[in-house]
Enzyme design. Structure first.
Site, short mmCIF file in Angstrom:
data_model
loop_
_atom_site.label_atom_id
_atom_site.label_comp_id
_atom_site.label_asym_id
_atom_site.label_seq_id
_atom_site.Cartn_x
_atom_site.Cartn_y
_atom_site.Cartn_z
N ASN A 146 0.87 -1.18 0.00
CA ASN A 146 0.00 0.00 0.00
C ASN A 146 0.90 1.23 0.00
O ASN A 146 1.53 1.53 1.01
CB ASN A 146 -0.88 -0.04 1.26
CG ASN A 146 -1.71 1.22 1.43
OD1 ASN A 146 -1.76 2.08 0.55
ND2 ASN A 146 -2.38 1.32 2.58
N LYS A 192 0.11 4.25 -0.10
CA LYS A 192 -0.51 5.40 0.59
C LYS A 192 -0.32 6.67 -0.26
O LYS A 192 -0.36 6.57 -1.49
CB LYS A 192 0.05 5.53 2.01
CG LYS A 192 -0.10 4.20 2.78
CD LYS A 192 0.14 4.32 4.25
CE LYS A 192 -0.04 2.96 4.91
NZ LYS A 192 0.09 3.01 6.37
N GLU A 242 -5.12 -5.28 10.43
CA GLU A 242 -4.09 -4.28 10.70
C GLU A 242 -4.41 -3.59 12.03
O GLU A 242 -5.24 -2.67 12.07
CB GLU A 242 -4.05 -3.23 9.58
CG GLU A 242 -3.74 -3.81 8.22
CD GLU A 242 -3.22 -2.76 7.25
OE1 GLU A 242 -2.05 -2.86 6.88
OE2 GLU A 242 -3.96 -1.84 6.91
N SER A 262 3.68 -2.34 10.29
CA SER A 262 5.14 -2.34 10.50
C SER A 262 5.81 -3.63 10.05
O SER A 262 6.76 -4.10 10.68
CB SER A 262 5.48 -2.02 11.96
OG SER A 262 5.01 -0.72 12.30
P1 13P Z 1 3.18 0.24 7.67
O1 13P Z 1 3.70 -1.02 7.04
O2 13P Z 1 3.87 1.48 7.19
O3 13P Z 1 3.09 0.12 9.15
O4 13P Z 1 1.66 0.39 7.14
C1 13P Z 1 0.81 -0.68 7.19
C2 13P Z 1 -0.41 -0.34 6.44
O5 13P Z 1 -1.18 0.51 6.84
C3 13P Z 1 -0.68 -1.06 5.18
O6 13P Z 1 -1.96 -0.82 4.71
#
Ligand code: 13P
Length: 250
Positions: A11, A13, A166, A210
């Site tokens: 992801n 983001k 998550e 993470s």
């Molecule tokens: P991180 O791997 O940066 O913690 O993010 C996890 C996440 O939200 C994947 O959708």
């Protein structure tokens, strides 16, 4: 199994100007693996069509990070599931904690978005997870059950729906849930899925929060974990592939 394991989804983001996205997608696709598992990336909307074009024929799934609950209409600034599909996506994330908790999205809205994704022919990745306060109050399983039941779209199947667990407190914090916590939550989710859909027991459940190359092997070896949803560490192609390989992908 509809989804070869491990399933490793990145992801991105709100990261990826066009030149950056092009470089990252190119590097992910250029890795000389056999792709025995399932790899996918979820880039921002502005680069989705470009990344989907770049990855066409690579066997790598490309998805959107969210969609509107309606397939079209007067919804300024929103993107429909049909538009994602039109841009080349085959999947969509719904219910990510950054939208549930950051933007106040309800389970009802998430269910409508998931239904829109299915109606448009996309695979839906339904994200759920408890906050730190909910965990501290011993409400984790109740919260996960509620998010699954209230957010469940009609017609979901193991082929068309993947659940991503998550824990909110583990996202972007560097704090990973313990293996025992992950197993306990995945177990509870699996139990609820079995009651929600005839194929519920076959549904893939991913862990997210993470995940990085250093902890990916242990997480993906845990019972009930079909793969991972990776945030920050998916922005580096070598690290992303290292996670996939740590889960047994070749
Ligand atoms: P991180 O791997 O940066 O913690 O993010 C996890 C996440 O939200 C994947 O959708």
């Amino acid at each position: 199994m509809p989804w070869p394991r491990p399933i490793v989804f990145g992801n991105w983001k709100m990261h990826g100007l066009r030149s950056e996205a092009r470089t990252l997608a190119g590097a992910v696709a250029a890795h000389p693996g056999r792709r025995t598992g399932t790899l996918g990336v979820f880039p921002p909307f502005t680069v989705l069509a470009e990344v989907a074009g770049q990855l066409e024929g690579s066997g790598i799934t490309v998805g959107g990070q969210d969609c509107h609950a309606e397939l079209k209409g007067a919804f300024t600034g929103s993107i429909s599931a049909a538009m994602l599909k039109d841009a080349g996506a085959t999947a969509v994330l719904v219910g990510h904690s950054e939208r549930r908790h950051g933007l106040g999205e309800s389970d009802g809205l998430i269910r409508a978005k998931a239904a829109a994704g299915l109606a448009a022919g996309l695979v839906v990745v339904l994200c759920i997870g408890e906050t730190e306060a909910e965990r501290a109050a011993g409400q984790t399983v109740a919260v996960l059950n509620g998010q699954l039941t209230e957010g469940w779209p009609a017609g979901a199947s193991a082929e068309r729906l993947i659940v991503a667990y998550e824990p909110v407190w583990a996202i972007g914090t560097g704090r990973t849930a313990t293996i025992a916590d992950i197993v306990e939550s995945h177990d509870a989710i699996g139990g609820r899925l079995a009651t929600l859909a005839p194929e519920g027991e076959a549904m893939a459940i991913l862990y997210g929060g993470s995940v990085k190359a250093e902890n990916a092997a242990e997480i993906m070896a845990a019972p009930g974990v079909a793969g991972v949803l990776v945030g920050g560490a998916s922005l580096d192609a070598a690290g992303f592939w290292a996670i996939y390989q740590a889960g047994g992908g070749a």
